[in-house]
Design a protein around this motif. Structure first.
Motif, PDB file in Angstrom:
ATOM      1  N   CYS A 134       0.850  -1.185   0.000  1.00 40.17           N
ATOM      2  CA  CYS A 134       0.000   0.000   0.000  1.00 40.17           C
ATOM      3  C   CYS A 134       0.892   1.243   0.000  1.00 40.17           C
ATOM      4  O   CYS A 134       1.825   1.331   0.803  1.00 40.17           O
ATOM      5  N   VAL A 162      -2.062 -10.931   4.221  1.00 36.18           N
ATOM      6  CA  VAL A 162      -1.834  -9.505   4.437  1.00 36.18           C
ATOM      7  C   VAL A 162      -1.156  -9.314   5.794  1.00 36.18           C
ATOM      8  O   VAL A 162      -1.504  -9.980   6.769  1.00 36.18           O
ATOM      9  N   GLN A 163      -0.168  -8.416   5.823  1.00 39.23           N
ATOM     10  CA  GLN A 163       0.527  -8.067   7.059  1.00 39.23           C
ATOM     11  C   GLN A 163       0.674  -6.564   7.160  1.00 39.23           C
ATOM     12  O   GLN A 163       0.620  -5.856   6.149  1.00 39.23           O
ATOM     13  N   ARG A 164       0.907  -6.096   8.384  1.00 37.34           N
ATOM     14  CA  ARG A 164       1.264  -4.695   8.581  1.00 37.34           C
ATOM     15  C   ARG A 164       2.782  -4.593   8.606  1.00 37.34           C
ATOM     16  O   ARG A 164       3.460  -5.451   9.155  1.00 37.34           O
ATOM     17  N   LEU A 192       0.385  -1.569   4.558  1.00 38.74           N
ATOM     18  CA  LEU A 192      -0.089  -2.930   4.337  1.00 38.74           C
ATOM     19  C   LEU A 192       0.743  -3.591   3.251  1.00 38.74           C
ATOM     20  O   LEU A 192       1.094  -2.957   2.251  1.00 38.74           O
ATOM     21  N   ALA A 198      -8.622  -1.840   0.026  1.00 44.07           N
ATOM     22  CA  ALA A 198      -8.484  -1.643   1.463  1.00 44.07           C
ATOM     23  C   ALA A 198      -9.183  -0.349   1.857  1.00 44.07           C
ATOM     24  O   ALA A 198      -9.101   0.655   1.150  1.00 44.07           O
TER      25      ALA A 198
END
Length: 120
Positions: free
Chosen positions: A26, A55-57, A97, A112
């Motif tokens: 992102c 998906v991860q931060r 993201l 998102a």
């Protein structure tokens, strides 16, 4: 965490078409601990539990270990194809993201939204 969901309290922050099986990031830094994600395809017809992406931060830590200043926060979240999913996080910070997509090509879209309402 107490949240009142309302359509006016969501802001779309990301829309991308995965073209290959690769990592997408992102382009914005997000702040809300509540996000909604969707990976959709009108052409891929898989069963109801088909995995579309992980998906991860990702956060900037300021630490440089192994030459990389970014770190993954929390574990990966499974994003199922054609299922709108809301994720909540307990650690509040600015983050980006990162998505690892398993479906891609014609008609596949990754979306998102960031929750902008009050969280108690």
């Amino acid at each position: 965490m107490n949240i009142v969901f309302n359509t006016s309290m969501w802001q779309q922050v990301w829309e991308e078409t995965p073209t290959t099986k690769n990592r997408l990031q992102c382009p914005l830094l997000l702040k809300s601990p509540v996000i909604a994600l969707l990976i959709s395809s009108p052409t891929v017809r898989l069963n109801d539990w088909s995995l579309g992406a992980y998906v991860q931060r990702e956060v900037f830590t300021g630490l440089v270990v192994g030459g990389l200043p970014d770190a993954r926060l929390d574990g990966s979240k499974k994003l199922y194809l054609n299922k709108l999913q809301v994720f909540t996080y307990s650690v509040k910070c600015e983050y980006s993201l990162v998505a690892s997509c398993f479906v891609y090509g014609s008609g596949v879209r990754l979306f998102a939204w960031e929750y902008t309402g009050v969280i108690n």
